[in-house]
Design a protein around this motif. Structure first.
Motif, PDB file in Angstrom:
ATOM      1  N   HIS A  38       2.823   5.884  -5.899  1.00  0.00           N
ATOM      2  CA  HIS A  38       2.298   6.333  -7.460  1.00  0.00           C
ATOM      3  C   HIS A  38       1.080   7.305  -7.411  1.00  0.00           C
ATOM      4  O   HIS A  38       1.153   8.097  -8.016  1.00  0.00           O
ATOM      5  N   ASP A  49       2.023   1.843  -3.626  1.00  0.00           N
ATOM      6  CA  ASP A  49       0.651   2.307  -4.355  1.00  0.00           C
ATOM      7  C   ASP A  49       0.630   3.699  -4.011  1.00  0.00           C
ATOM      8  O   ASP A  49       0.277   4.343  -4.656  1.00  0.00           O
ATOM      9  N   PHE A  65       4.901  -3.791  -8.843  1.00  0.00           N
ATOM     10  CA  PHE A  65       4.316  -2.993 -10.031  1.00  0.00           C
ATOM     11  C   PHE A  65       5.133  -3.266 -11.165  1.00  0.00           C
ATOM     12  O   PHE A  65       6.385  -3.416 -11.142  1.00  0.00           O
ATOM     13  N   GLU A  78       0.842  -1.170  -0.010  1.00  0.00           N
ATOM     14  CA  GLU A  78      -0.019  -0.010  -0.060  1.00  0.00           C
ATOM     15  C   GLU A  78       0.812   1.184   0.034  1.00  0.00           C
ATOM     16  O   GLU A  78       0.490   2.238  -0.573  1.00  0.00           O
TER      17      GLU A  78
END
Length: 368
Positions: A240, A237, A285, A234
């Protein structure tokens, strides 16, 4: 005129009132002194950090000169991680970007055309054409060192949001208020609660208005503030998301120095990732974050050009980029400039609280 029977009670009430008034005066005096102490403490912290980095750069320059006198064997230059990991935490560097966000830089101009409310009056009885003035008052309160003022601002914004539920100028300020209040506590549950509420509010604002740079900006800030409460995946993420929304904010408001500083901090952190941290990001990713110190320096230099005040923290980050690329001479020049700044970082210049009034222990955008 009190009767003789009630005279003692009347006299007691007068005495109690006088004592209460004196107590309030002493409390206010103590609060002001505490605020001054916080600002002085932060200035001292920044000066100490700049001095520390200067000493370490001087040592590196001596070592470099000594090596130049020896026979050349290898030109493999290693990064000086001990220099880059100075006393400032990621949160302190990150929150100085938040600091620039003040009415002094005119980030909070609100036009009547942007008001979405269907009704003519706010919760406090003000006409709709006074909402911009109310928001300017709230901006001043949000830049206060006082937790009481921040809580007052939060309450005023919540009241306004009932009358103007789709007004993004109110919503992003609500998110900002939750963030600022969270920075004044070490209670993890309290902090997590305010950050979560702020993110929820900014998510709503994004759905209502995608072309507001302040909405993107504060969504990125709040996402970056929850790193210690989420899992590794997380956090990556969120990295990003942070980059995406800072980029969107810069596209809408390219002359905002705080946004360039935030992006510079992100690039600087990514550039310093260890090989195994990059492996983790690549495994999770398809496009892991990628940046160099040159990328970070570009954004810090843009922030320096756009800032209309002495941005001490930004100068320090420019020096760190120079150190990372072994340009010690220029690093010393930037450290000297930082040392000579009469103002503190953007946070102190804007007279905000957050991490300058109280050094935060949390990492704001440690995505890996």
């Amino acid at each position: 005129m009190p009767t003789p029977n009630n005279f003692n009670a009347f006299l007691g009430a007068v005495i109690i009132g006088a004592i209460s008034a004196a107590g309030m005066y002493l409390f206010e005096h103590f609060r002001q002194q505490k605020t001054k102490h916080k600002m002085a403490k932060e200035l001292a912290r920044l000066d100490q950090e700049v001095s520390q980095v200067k000493r370490e750069v001087q040592q590196l320059m001596v070592q470099k000169n000594e090596k130049s006198l020896k026979p050349k064997r290898s030109r493999n230059v290693r990064k000086a991680n001990s220099i880059l990991s100075t006393t400032t935490t990621v949160t302190e560097d990150y929150n100085s970007a938040v600091s620039i966000d003040s009415s002094d830089l005119e980030f909070y101009d609100v036009s009547d055309e942007e008001l979405d409310a269907p009704n003519a009056n706010s919760t406090n009885g003000f006409a709709i054409n006074n909402l911009d003035n109310i928001l300017k008052e709230i901006d001043t309160e949000l830049d206060s060192y006082s937790v009481t003022q921040l809580e007052k601002s939060l309450q005023r914004l919540e009241d306004l949001s009932f009358d103007y539920p789709e007004n993004t100028d109110i919503l992003w300020r609500l998110g900002k208020a939750h963030h600022k209040i969270s920075e004044n506590s070490d209670d993890k549950e309290f902090v997590q609660d305010h950050i979560s509420k702020g993110i929820e509010i900014l998510s709503k604002a994004l759905n209502l208005k995608e072309d507001d740079p302040d909405v993107h900006k504060w969504y990125a800030i709040l996402v970056g503030s929850r790193s210690e409460f989420v899992s590794l995946q997380e956090r990556i993420d969120d990295g990003h998301k942070f980059k995406k929304h800072v980029d969107a904010a810069i596209a809408l408001s390219p002359n905002d120095p705080s946004l360039h500083y935030m992006l510079g901090r992100f690039d600087f952190e990514v550039a310093g990732l260890k090989w195994y941290e990059r492996k983790v990001a690549a495994a999770l990713f398809s496009e892991p974050p990628n940046a160099t110190y040159a990328d970070a320096l570009l954004h810090f230099m843009q922030a320096e050009q756009l800032a209309n005040f002495e941005f001490k923290e930004n100068k320090l980050m420019i020096a760190k980029c120079k150190i990372a690329t072994s340009d010690y001479k220029e690093a010393m020049e930037w450290l000297t400039q930082a040392s000579n700044c009469k103002q503190g970082d953007g946070l102190i210049h804007a007279n905000e609280n957050a991490s300058s009034g109280k050094t935060s222990r949390r990492r704001s955008h440690a995505f890996i």
